[in-house]
Design an enzyme around this catalytic site. Structure first.
Site, mmCIF file in Angstrom:
data_model
loop_
_atom_site.group_PDB
_atom_site.id
_atom_site.type_symbol
_atom_site.label_atom_id
_atom_site.label_comp_id
_atom_site.label_asym_id
_atom_site.label_seq_id
_atom_site.Cartn_x
_atom_site.Cartn_y
_atom_site.Cartn_z
ATOM 1 N N TYR A 102 0.805 -1.227 0.000
ATOM 2 C CA TYR A 102 0.000 0.000 0.000
ATOM 3 C C TYR A 102 0.835 1.274 0.000
ATOM 4 O O TYR A 102 0.291 2.377 -0.079
ATOM 5 C CB TYR A 102 -0.916 0.030 1.226
ATOM 6 C CG TYR A 102 -1.884 -1.117 1.280
ATOM 7 C CD1 TYR A 102 -3.033 -1.123 0.498
ATOM 8 C CD2 TYR A 102 -1.653 -2.205 2.115
ATOM 9 C CE1 TYR A 102 -3.935 -2.174 0.542
ATOM 10 C CE2 TYR A 102 -2.548 -3.268 2.165
ATOM 11 C CZ TYR A 102 -3.682 -3.238 1.370
ATOM 12 O OH TYR A 102 -4.563 -4.286 1.412
ATOM 13 N N HIS A 140 -4.402 6.271 -1.081
ATOM 14 C CA HIS A 140 -5.015 6.176 0.249
ATOM 15 C C HIS A 140 -3.989 6.349 1.368
ATOM 16 O O HIS A 140 -4.358 6.565 2.516
ATOM 17 C CB HIS A 140 -5.704 4.813 0.382
ATOM 18 C CG HIS A 140 -7.022 4.853 1.077
ATOM 19 N ND1 HIS A 140 -7.802 5.992 1.200
ATOM 20 C CD2 HIS A 140 -7.734 3.870 1.700
ATOM 21 C CE1 HIS A 140 -8.912 5.694 1.855
ATOM 22 N NE2 HIS A 140 -8.898 4.428 2.176
ATOM 23 N N ASN A 174 -13.381 5.641 5.453
ATOM 24 C CA ASN A 174 -13.500 4.651 6.522
ATOM 25 C C ASN A 174 -12.589 4.918 7.710
ATOM 26 O O ASN A 174 -12.924 4.577 8.846
ATOM 27 C CB ASN A 174 -13.242 3.241 5.977
ATOM 28 C CG ASN A 174 -14.378 2.756 5.104
ATOM 29 O OD1 ASN A 174 -15.520 3.157 5.275
ATOM 30 N ND2 ASN A 174 -14.065 1.899 4.145
ATOM 31 N N TYR A 194 -4.617 -0.893 9.941
ATOM 32 C CA TYR A 194 -5.297 -0.761 8.660
ATOM 33 C C TYR A 194 -6.352 0.336 8.771
ATOM 34 O O TYR A 194 -6.842 0.660 9.846
ATOM 35 C CB TYR A 194 -5.889 -2.084 8.141
ATOM 36 C CG TYR A 194 -4.804 -3.016 7.668
ATOM 37 C CD1 TYR A 194 -4.313 -2.951 6.371
ATOM 38 C CD2 TYR A 194 -4.233 -3.936 8.550
ATOM 39 C CE1 TYR A 194 -3.290 -3.797 5.947
ATOM 40 C CE2 TYR A 194 -3.209 -4.779 8.133
ATOM 41 C CZ TYR A 194 -2.739 -4.694 6.835
ATOM 42 O OH TYR A 194 -1.716 -5.509 6.428
ATOM 43 N N ASN A 228 -9.475 0.887 8.177
ATOM 44 C CA ASN A 228 -10.822 0.764 8.737
ATOM 45 C C ASN A 228 -10.859 0.723 10.258
ATOM 46 O O ASN A 228 -11.934 0.826 10.851
ATOM 47 C CB ASN A 228 -11.517 -0.479 8.170
ATOM 48 C CG ASN A 228 -11.810 -0.346 6.693
ATOM 49 O OD1 ASN A 228 -11.425 0.631 6.053
ATOM 50 N ND2 ASN A 228 -12.487 -1.327 6.140
#
Length: 195
Positions: free
Chosen positions: A22, A27, A119, A71, A73
């Site tokens: 990632y 993001h 999120n 993460y 969320n």
């Protein structure tokens, strides 16, 4: 009393997802801006509970920088833990995130608001039980965004032609962050939100 306990404390949170998969995605904008700050001020992050964290003195203020390892969320779990552990008051936290509804390269600083479908912000609001916290949103919207699904767009890597412009804009983001620390939310909003 320990001298550090007397200092005003700030918690600056960059949102993203851990791991190399990632690292270069849109993001992970929050992680990227904290990495740029660490290069500028010559500090490194240490693996601690629920995240990578670093701290240093800035004038008479003690700053904590957090990259949650939970993460996206579950970002709020890490935020709540470090706020509680270091006894950092709500007005001294700042969350940095990407925003798919703002044009690429633009910033918006706010003292409260909804998650806008993000999120990470949604989970922070749930965990700390309020939406009244400062957030710095960085626009990642491009012309072709709405032809794609949100999830696939935000998890795409930055394109090579975007990187130079991105780094230039991240420098402005760093100025906003340190103005927030030095001058407070309202004055910083007045200075930067009109640009």
């Amino acid at each position: 009393m320990n001298i550090l306990q007397k200092k005003e404390k700030f918690l600056i949170i960059g949102l993203g997802n851990p791991g190399n998969l990632y690292k270069k995605t849109r993001h992970n904008l929050g992680f990227m801006i904290l990495d740029q700050i660490s290069k500028k001020y010559f500090f490194s992050f240490s693996k601690k509970k629920l995240g990578l964290i670093s701290s240093f003195m800035y004038g008479d203020k003690l700053l904590f920088f957090l990259k949650p390892s939970t993460y996206m969320n579950y970002s709020g779990v890490a935020v709540k833990y470090w706020m509680t552990k270091e006894k950092i008051i709500l007005k001294n936290i700042l969350v940095i995130s990407d925003d798919i509804y703002l044009d690429f390269g633009s910033f918006r600083l706010r003292g409260q608001g909804g998650s806008g479908g993000h999120n990470g912000l949604k989970n922070i609001e749930k965990e700390i039980e309020t939406s009244n916290y400062a957030r710095l949103r960085f626009g990642i919207k491009k012309n072709n965004f709405f032809s794609k699904k949100t999830d696939s767009y935000v998890l795409e890597n930055w394109k090579n032609e975007e990187i130079d412009y991105l780094l230039l804009k991240l420098d402005i983001g760093i100025k906003i962050i340190f103005s927030f620390i030095k001058n407070g939310l309202q004055k910083t909003m007045n200075m930067f939100n009109r640009h």
